[in-house]
Design an enzyme around this catalytic site. Structure first.
Site, mmCIF file in Angstrom:
data_model
loop_
_atom_site.group_PDB
_atom_site.id
_atom_site.type_symbol
_atom_site.label_atom_id
_atom_site.label_comp_id
_atom_site.label_asym_id
_atom_site.label_seq_id
_atom_site.Cartn_x
_atom_site.Cartn_y
_atom_site.Cartn_z
ATOM 1 N N HIS A 74 -6.272 135.211 54.158
ATOM 2 C CA HIS A 74 -5.772 134.177 53.391
ATOM 3 C C HIS A 74 -5.418 134.819 51.987
ATOM 4 C CE1 HIS A 74 -5.238 130.047 52.210
ATOM 5 N NE2 HIS A 74 -5.951 130.247 51.179
ATOM 6 N N PHE A 83 -8.524 123.613 50.308
ATOM 7 C CA PHE A 83 -9.117 122.804 49.488
ATOM 8 C C PHE A 83 -9.662 121.538 50.245
ATOM 9 C CE2 PHE A 83 -6.176 123.029 45.257
ATOM 10 C CZ PHE A 83 -6.865 124.262 45.157
ATOM 11 N N LYS A 97 0.852 136.591 51.753
ATOM 12 C CA LYS A 97 1.116 135.831 50.448
ATOM 13 C C LYS A 97 1.560 136.481 49.439
ATOM 14 C CE LYS A 97 -1.979 131.914 51.733
ATOM 15 N NZ LYS A 97 -2.808 132.620 52.731
ATOM 16 N N CYS A 155 -4.949 123.707 53.507
ATOM 17 C CA CYS A 155 -4.348 124.727 53.637
ATOM 18 C C CYS A 155 -4.574 125.605 54.912
ATOM 19 C CB CYS A 155 -4.461 125.771 52.521
ATOM 20 S SG CYS A 155 -3.629 125.216 51.001
ATOM 21 N N HIS A 204 2.363 130.901 49.006
ATOM 22 C CA HIS A 204 1.577 130.454 49.701
ATOM 23 C C HIS A 204 2.208 128.953 49.968
ATOM 24 C CE1 HIS A 204 -2.000 128.440 50.926
ATOM 25 N NE2 HIS A 204 -2.881 128.454 49.838
ATOM 26 N N GLU A 259 -13.605 135.410 50.180
ATOM 27 C CA GLU A 259 -13.181 136.127 51.238
ATOM 28 C C GLU A 259 -13.494 137.242 51.609
ATOM 29 O OE1 GLU A 259 -8.700 135.976 53.691
ATOM 30 O OE2 GLU A 259 -8.969 135.815 51.476
#
Length: 423
Positions: A310, A406, A342, A170, A347, A321
């Protein structure tokens, strides 16, 4: 060649609810959401049945029948976005040395939709243990190799310089642009067509995220299902899309009179070397990426006017975050507006980093911070200024945009106005 400064002169975005950079920005600035119940396939068997889909007709966007037959949906997005970015920039690529024009395309999952569809065909809906290759599409091999994305974009724009696919989960969308910037800085290219594309809304992807409960089960309220930083959030909403940029060396862009959206002033990426999906709560590796990106940009933390987070909408990510912002920016983190787009466009895995770079550049262009939609119930552990519900007018000269993926990938990029004096 390390003194070369790199700027964005062309932007094109394909995002849920907003094909084209203008429509995309209108969606964000108005705080509208583009999440809905899945229509691409029957989602009944799945835990999460909502997504952020694009209403996309490839023929309406200039692709011919052979391209439509040959290209996976994500590759179609990449080609359309690349052509749009070149048109927006006004750069005449046919007048340039093609060996000095390169391509980087980011993608987390490649041709997922094409592979999923073709497997259903060759396996007769999963009934055959030994698939029948005679039913496979003639260009199925292109779906197997993500490098085909970069090749297709290069062919579409006539680029014969460095051509690469970046796949770092991502963070692919940030990392592909960061890599392109480095190629220009080091002198390997003068112009880069850079961005990312993913079209992951397929049964196999939904099943994977269902298995780890990463996506939201809020199926009865798709419009408000994506809730980054909200105390009631319970997972992200899968999306799709692409964003592609034309990147050029600053002096060359100024010489040809190009419109300059932003300078890519700093970039860094780090890994937590910790867990495939887990995050350390202190946010140390993201904070380190932010620190290095700021150092490269030669900025103090107080110069950051906006953080494009993010903000996936999982409790683990949002708290990680938040900790990273506090760790890297100190007290300035509490004074800096933060938002997650998002909440509006979902996403889109590898594509979202580039889409968020586009949002960051457009926020600077319009001096408007887009909101975090659906943020009504703040999480006490996420106690920064997350710009809830409504966009905010604000002079914005420097933006920090970050990504988390990830595998432990953590990336950060700093965009500034190119007229800013380096100190």
């Amino acid at each position: 060649m390390t003194g070369r400064r790199v700027v964005v002169t062309g932007i094109e975005v394909l995002a849920p609810g907003g094909i084209g950079a203008k429509n995309f920005w209108n969606l964000l600035s108005e705080g509208r959401t583009a999440t809905r119940g899945i229509t691409f396939f029957d989602p009944t068997p799945f835990r999460s049945r909502v997504a952020a889909e694009i209403d996309f007709d490839p023929y309406e966007h200039g692709l011919g029948p052979q391209e439509v037959r040959r290209l996976d949906r994500a590759a179609q997005f990449a080609v359309v976005a690349a052509r749009g970015a070149v048109a927006d920039s006004g750069v005449e690529l046919d007048r340039l040395d093609p060996y000095r024009v390169g391509v980087t395309v980011g993608s987390a999952v490649g041709a997922t939709m094409g592979l999923d569809e073709e497997y259903r065909v060759v396996s007769d809906g999963g009934r055959l243990d030994l698939v029948d290759h005679a039913y496979a599409a003639p260009h199925l091999y292109n779906h197997m190799v993500p490098s085909s994305f970069a090749a297709e974009v290069a062919w579409a724009v006539g680029a014969e310089g460095p051509s690469t696919v970046v796949s770092t989960g991502c963070t692919s969308g940030i990392d592909s642009v960061g890599y392109a910037v480095e190629l220009i800085r080091e002198g390997s290219a003068d112009v880069m067509i850079a961005g990312s594309s993913d079209a992951p809304i397929s049964p196999i992807t939904m099943a994977c995220f269902d298995a780890i409960k990463a996506t939201t089960p809020r199926n009865d309220d798709a419009e408000h299902a994506s809730r980054p930083f909200d105390g009631t959030r319970n997972g992200f909403v899968l999306g799709e899309g692409a964003a592609v940029f034309v990147l050029e060396e600053l002096e060359s862009a100024k010489k040809r009179g190009a419109h300059i959206y932003a300078e890519i002033a700093g970039y860094a990426t780090r890994s937590n070397a910790y867990h495939m999906t887990g995050l350390r709560p202190d946010g140390a590796e993201m904070a380190e990426a932010i620190r290095v990106a700021l150092d490269e940009a030669r900025l103090n933390v107080e110069a950051i006017d906006y953080i494009n987070a993010h903000g996936s909408g999982t409790k683990q990510n949002d708290r990680h975050e938040t900790a990273a912002f506090k760790r890297s920016l100190g007290e300035h983190a509490y004074r800096t507006p933060v938002s997650s787009i998002k909440s509006m466009v979902g996403h889109s895995l590898g594509a979202i980093g580039s889409i968020e770079i586009a949002a960051s550049a457009l926020a600077m262009e319009h001096n408007v911070v887009p909101p975090t939609a659906n943020l009504h119930t703040p999480d006490p552990e996420c106690d920064l200024d997350y710009v809830p519900i409504v966009a905010r007018e604000q002079l914005t000269d420097a933006v920090l945009t970050v990504g988390s993926g990830f595998g432990g990938f953590q990336s950060a990029m700093v965009l500034t106005r190119p007229e800013r004096s380096l100190v």
